[in-house]
Design a protein around this motif. Structure first.
Motif, PDB file in Angstrom:
ATOM      1  N   MET A 151       0.809  -1.209   0.000  1.00 41.05           N
ATOM      2  CA  MET A 151       0.000   0.000   0.000  1.00 41.05           C
ATOM      3  C   MET A 151       0.848   1.268   0.000  1.00 41.05           C
ATOM      4  O   MET A 151       0.323   2.363  -0.196  1.00 41.05           O
ATOM      5  N   ASP A 152       2.139   1.118   0.211  1.00 36.92           N
ATOM      6  CA  ASP A 152       3.028   2.277   0.287  1.00 36.92           C
ATOM      7  C   ASP A 152       3.904   2.422  -0.958  1.00 36.92           C
ATOM      8  O   ASP A 152       4.639   3.401  -1.098  1.00 36.92           O
ATOM      9  N   LYS A 153       3.833   1.456  -1.884  1.00 35.04           N
ATOM     10  CA  LYS A 153       4.750   1.460  -3.021  1.00 35.04           C
ATOM     11  C   LYS A 153       4.574   2.683  -3.923  1.00 35.04           C
ATOM     12  O   LYS A 153       5.554   3.228  -4.443  1.00 35.04           O
ATOM     13  N   GLU A 154       3.337   3.124  -4.130  1.00 32.33           N
ATOM     14  CA  GLU A 154       3.125   4.266  -5.013  1.00 32.33           C
ATOM     15  C   GLU A 154       3.688   5.543  -4.405  1.00 32.33           C
ATOM     16  O   GLU A 154       4.302   6.366  -5.103  1.00 32.33           O
ATOM     17  N   ALA A 155       3.524   5.723  -3.093  1.00 25.87           N
ATOM     18  CA  ALA A 155       4.091   6.894  -2.427  1.00 25.87           C
ATOM     19  C   ALA A 155       5.616   6.846  -2.453  1.00 25.87           C
ATOM     20  O   ALA A 155       6.285   7.877  -2.666  1.00 25.87           O
ATOM     21  N   ILE A 156       6.178   5.658  -2.251  1.00 25.69           N
ATOM     22  CA  ILE A 156       7.630   5.497  -2.315  1.00 25.69           C
ATOM     23  C   ILE A 156       8.129   5.867  -3.710  1.00 25.69           C
ATOM     24  O   ILE A 156       9.128   6.588  -3.869  1.00 25.69           O
ATOM     25  N   PRO A 174      16.822  -7.788   2.653  1.00 24.48           N
ATOM     26  CA  PRO A 174      16.717  -6.343   2.411  1.00 24.48           C
ATOM     27  C   PRO A 174      16.096  -5.626   3.611  1.00 24.48           C
ATOM     28  O   PRO A 174      15.238  -6.188   4.303  1.00 24.48           O
ATOM     29  N   PRO A 175      16.490  -4.381   3.857  1.00 27.33           N
ATOM     30  CA  PRO A 175      15.894  -3.620   4.961  1.00 27.33           C
ATOM     31  C   PRO A 175      14.442  -3.254   4.644  1.00 27.33           C
ATOM     32  O   PRO A 175      14.025  -3.287   3.483  1.00 27.33           O
ATOM     33  N   GLN A 176      13.711  -2.903   5.669  1.00 23.45           N
ATOM     34  CA  GLN A 176      12.318  -2.490   5.488  1.00 23.45           C
ATOM     35  C   GLN A 176      12.240  -0.971   5.557  1.00 23.45           C
ATOM     36  O   GLN A 176      12.570  -0.358   6.572  1.00 23.45           O
ATOM     37  N   TRP A 177      11.817  -0.354   4.454  1.00 23.59           N
ATOM     38  CA  TRP A 177      11.703   1.101   4.399  1.00 23.59           C
ATOM     39  C   TRP A 177      10.284   1.506   4.008  1.00 23.59           C
ATOM     40  O   TRP A 177       9.575   0.770   3.302  1.00 23.59           O
ATOM     41  N   PHE A 178       9.920   2.698   4.443  1.00 24.74           N
ATOM     42  CA  PHE A 178       8.629   3.271   4.085  1.00 24.74           C
ATOM     43  C   PHE A 178       8.871   4.580   3.330  1.00 24.74           C
ATOM     44  O   PHE A 178      10.002   5.063   3.211  1.00 24.74           O
ATOM     45  N   SER A 179       7.802   5.172   2.817  1.00 22.87           N
ATOM     46  CA  SER A 179       7.946   6.424   2.065  1.00 22.87           C
ATOM     47  C   SER A 179       8.429   7.565   2.936  1.00 22.87           C
ATOM     48  O   SER A 179       8.867   8.604   2.425  1.00 22.87           O
ATOM     49  N   THR A 180       8.388   7.384   4.247  1.00 22.90           N
ATOM     50  CA  THR A 180       8.853   8.422   5.176  1.00 22.90           C
ATOM     51  C   THR A 180      10.186   8.078   5.828  1.00 22.90           C
ATOM     52  O   THR A 180      10.679   8.844   6.657  1.00 22.90           O
ATOM     53  N   SER A 181      10.780   6.936   5.456  1.00 24.00           N
ATOM     54  CA  SER A 181      12.012   6.476   6.116  1.00 24.00           C
ATOM     55  C   SER A 181      13.208   7.359   5.742  1.00 24.00           C
ATOM     56  O   SER A 181      13.475   7.571   4.553  1.00 24.00           O
ATOM     57  N   PRO A 182      13.949   7.863   6.722  1.00 26.12           N
ATOM     58  CA  PRO A 182      15.161   8.641   6.420  1.00 26.12           C
ATOM     59  C   PRO A 182      16.163   7.840   5.591  1.00 26.12           C
ATOM     60  O   PRO A 182      16.878   8.414   4.760  1.00 26.12           O
TER      61      PRO A 182
END
Length: 407
Positions: free
Chosen positions: A223-228, A364-372
């Motif tokens: 659900m976050d791929k498009e924002a990423i 692989p690490p887990q990142w979100f669209s807000t991850s630094p």
């Protein structure tokens, strides 16, 4: 001289390894097998000697409008690209080059053959159909090229290719080019090539991917791929970008989402007609749009040297698809970045890809669209937003049917 002058005007003055090795052998008329990764210059490795021999070789009959050279490629997009590359190199030569592929009417292609074509570029199915109809005459073909032979095998074209090769009963030169050499392709080469010289423009232990392509891989929530993706497209130094989706539906959805966020985007997938696909590809090549969302059917056909980023919106199904996708960047000596968004339901696929290609990124690490970490890894400015402007229209997208008002 005519060919080198044409290439010089395109800024091409130095050879790649595969070209340096193949040119002397091909110019002498020998059969050869050329092996190099995608984006390493195979097209002019066979294109330059092909044009030179058709134009000015003593053992090739003078051109009379009957095909002297036949180049077989796996996809329509690659056929267009190879045809364009050969036409640019032959701009100073009196040669007629024409591209043949399915999805378009036969009449125009048959008319072109009647008028006269010296160099034929096309996909296996359409070329075989034209030959069966008697429109494509093969008895004067002096040079045959099989380009991206492994992809033609993957797409199930081997029977069609064998039928075309069987029709070439006279003496001719055959050049087979491929990134990999599966056993079926080696069998084909042994059956139809005459004492070919096998040229491999890399060491046997070379990486399957370009060394100047940086690979960034991380776990991403569906659900976050498009924002990423929207954030990645605002990375510093980003130029032309190809986003790969696994399905036609996802490709259309991603393109529409990015357009709604204000990005200039085109789409290429199997539900589009050939004219629409060509409009998207031409706009991407020319720079009219700088983002192209594509399915794997187009992976081999997008031959653009200045792609800076490839984004795997969905993890590929297998290692070779991964190699072909990210081979769209880091080409012709340029640096590139390949980014793979691994969904939680795609972890097993990534494990297989990582293991087989020895990428060294099993977890692989887990990142979100807000991850630094995402911002740092891809040079995304802190000012990046979820949308960059008013909605745009997807080039090549399917127009939506307006909803009827409720009664």
């Amino acid at each position: 001289m005519e060919i080198t002058d044409a290439l010089k005007t395109l800024g091409i003055e130095h050879t790649f390894a595969i070209q340096e090795y193949t040119l002397p052998i091909a110019l002498d008329g020998h059969d050869l097998i050329g092996q190099a990764r995608t984006g390493m210059g195979k097209t002019y490795g066979f294109g330059v000697p092909l044009l030179d021999r058709v134009f000015d070789s003593a053992d090739v009959a003078e051109v009379d409008g009957t095909p002297r050279a036949l180049v077989i490629v796996p996809t329509r997009e690659l056929a267009v690209q190879v045809g364009d590359d050969l036409s640019r190199a032959a701009v100073n030569l009196p040669l007629k080059i024409f591209t043949f592929y399915g999805g378009t009417p036969y009449e125009e292609q048959i008319d072109a053959l009647k008028v006269g074509v010296d160099v034929v570029v096309g996909t296996p199915g359409r070329l075989l159909d034209l030959h069966k109809r008697g429109a494509l005459v093969l008895d004067q073909v002096a040079i045959l090229v099989l380009d991206e032979a492994d992809e033609m095998l993957d797409l199930g074209f081997l029977p069609d290719i064998e039928k075309i090769l069987t029709a070439l009963t006279h003496k001719h030169q055959t050049m087979l080019f491929s990134a990999t050499m599966p056993s079926a392709i080696l069998t084909l080469a042994r059956s139809f090539l005459d004492k070919p010289v096998h040229i491999r423009a890399e060491t046997s232990d070379a990486s399957a991917t370009h060394k100047n392509t940086r690979q960034v891989v991380f776990m991403a929530h569906k659900m976050d791929k498009e924002a990423i993706t929207a954030k990645i497209l605002q990375s510093e130094g980003r130029g032309k970008t190809i986003i790969f989706a696994r399905t036609k539906r996802t490709a259309a959805q991603v393109a529409e989402d990015l357009a709604q966020r204000g990005f200039s985007v085109g789409s290429v997938h199997g539900d589009m007609g050939q004219p629409a696909r060509e409009r998207s590809l031409n706009a991407f090549r020319s720079g009219k749009i700088d983002i192209l969302v594509a399915t794997d059917v187009a992976a081999r056909g997008i031959d653009v040297d200045d792609v800076t980023h490839v984004i795997n919106f969905q993890t590929p199904d297998d290692p070779m698809t991964y190699v072909h996708r990210i081979g769209r960047t880091g080409r012709a000596g340029h640096d590139g970045i390949a980014i793979t968004l691994v969904g939680y339901d795609e972890a097993l696929k990534w494990t297989v890809i990582d293991s087989e290609l020895d990428l060294g990124q099993p977890n692989p690490p887990q990142w979100f669209s807000t991850s630094p970490e995402l911002y740092d890894a891809l040079s995304i400015p802190d000012t990046a937003t979820d949308r960059i402007g008013p909605p745009t229209k997807v080039l090549g997208g399917t127009p939506r049917t307006p909803r009827r008002p409720r009664k």
